[in-house]
Design an enzyme around this catalytic site. Sequence first.
Site, PDB file in Angstrom:
ATOM      1  N   PRO A 117       0.822  -1.213   0.000  1.00  0.00           N
ATOM      2  CA  PRO A 117       0.000   0.000   0.000  1.00  0.00           C
ATOM      3  C   PRO A 117       0.850   1.254   0.000  1.00  0.00           C
ATOM      4  O   PRO A 117       1.879   1.329   0.677  1.00  0.00           O
ATOM      5  CB  PRO A 117      -0.801  -0.140   1.305  1.00  0.00           C
ATOM      6  CG  PRO A 117      -0.890  -1.611   1.528  1.00  0.00           C
ATOM      7  CD  PRO A 117       0.424  -2.168   1.032  1.00  0.00           C
ATOM      8  N   CYS A 118       0.398   2.254  -0.750  1.00  0.00           N
ATOM      9  CA  CYS A 118       1.261   3.402  -1.044  1.00  0.00           C
ATOM     10  C   CYS A 118       0.958   4.644  -0.209  1.00  0.00           C
ATOM     11  O   CYS A 118       1.659   5.647  -0.324  1.00  0.00           O
ATOM     12  CB  CYS A 118       1.120   3.760  -2.528  1.00  0.00           C
ATOM     13  SG  CYS A 118      -0.575   4.238  -2.986  1.00  0.00           S
ATOM     14  N   GLN A 119      -0.069   4.589   0.642  1.00  0.00           N
ATOM     15  CA  GLN A 119      -0.501   5.816   1.308  1.00  0.00           C
ATOM     16  C   GLN A 119       0.609   6.476   2.122  1.00  0.00           C
ATOM     17  O   GLN A 119       0.679   7.697   2.210  1.00  0.00           O
ATOM     18  CB  GLN A 119      -1.703   5.535   2.217  1.00  0.00           C
ATOM     19  CG  GLN A 119      -2.967   5.148   1.486  1.00  0.00           C
ATOM     20  CD  GLN A 119      -3.070   3.650   1.255  1.00  0.00           C
ATOM     21  OE1 GLN A 119      -2.068   2.936   1.298  1.00  0.00           O
ATOM     22  NE2 GLN A 119      -4.281   3.170   1.037  1.00  0.00           N
TER      23      GLN A 119
END
Length: 415
Positions: A117-119
């Site tokens: 996940p890139c958040q």
Amino acid sequence: MRVLDLFAGAGGLSEGFIQEEFEVIAKIEKSKPACETLITRNCYHLLKNSVDSYQYENYIKGIIDKNTLISYAKKYGFDENTIINLEIGENTIDLAIKKIKGLLKDSTLDGIIGGPPCQAYSLIGRSTNEKKKKNDKRIYLYEYYIKFLEEFNPKFFIFENVKGLLSYKDIDNKPLLPKIIEAFQNCGYRIDHKLLDASKFGVPQKRERLFIYGYKHEDIEFFRRFEEEYSKENSNITINQLFSDLPKIKSGQKYSQFEYTLASTKYLNNTEIRPENWTTLTQHFSRPNNKNDLEIYKLVATSKQHGVNILYSDLPKRLIKHNNTESFLDRFKALNGNSISHTIVAHIAKDGHYYIHPDSKQNRSISVREAARIQTFPDTFYFETSRTASFTQIGNAVPPLLARKLANKIRAIHQ
């Protein structure tokens, strides 16, 4: 060639590899709705060339239920163990590895694909994320990716993430990307990395993402060769052309006739977004909007048709409901019908203000199917379980068309 998809989401990356005839032995994903999508897609691939292929269409039309669909897919080898609904972390990594070993049996793994996940790395919301950096476990999810590399020692891997990783600094205020690359190198891989813009490879969307390619043979300058081969395929498609065969609908309307209004186009056929002989249109519905937003949508879309982007502070005072008129002034944005789209992101699941349909007469944000097309998901692709979940899955995905071209180049190298 056998590959494992980590942090799979809806499977945009693995879809491209499947289209290039890789065998995706498993997909690991923490989101339950995304896993339901992966199961449905597995059923599609197993049934599509069989005498029972019509049962997939029966399912997406609501004629049969999910269990019935799976029962047909089991006739052709469906294995529920290949979709692993698991959040990869310290307490689950051993279990995840054990499950993959069980699926591989005595065979080897050729590749690993995916990206955590890139958040945490995103440029959007970075100031907010800075405040919780010390306790943000998402920053170091790449370490579990490395554990899979150490365990299975594949020939290659593809690691994908947001542009923000290029400038992200860890809790020691040092650039994180060099540390990630060094960790990959310590696993015995040569590394090539590149910021790729999907619009240069036939995707009708300006979308920049970082890709890291790891390999074990001689230096091949993978991304230079990839760009030389494929960057000449810039898409000339416009959003108006991309949507041309879709029925016109209004805000909150769900098109339920399962029919296209026009024949397919060369671009839709060539990219297999609308495969030849596919006639069942699904998920062409948009979210409902209140009267105030619809007035704004009409103004923004009409102005966009004349090349003007309306800022929030430029709106008539009666339409301004937010106190903040000094930042996020482009919070309402229409697609340019005569060009490609700006980047589709998961925020589209919260509201459609940034993705207003270019046709002001329809006066709405884009539908699930339109968002999927911008991401180059085939119309055969069905997203579970709700409109919100569908938009989230679409916004987080790697465009399958770009994934397919990466897979094609990798296959040529490793076979």
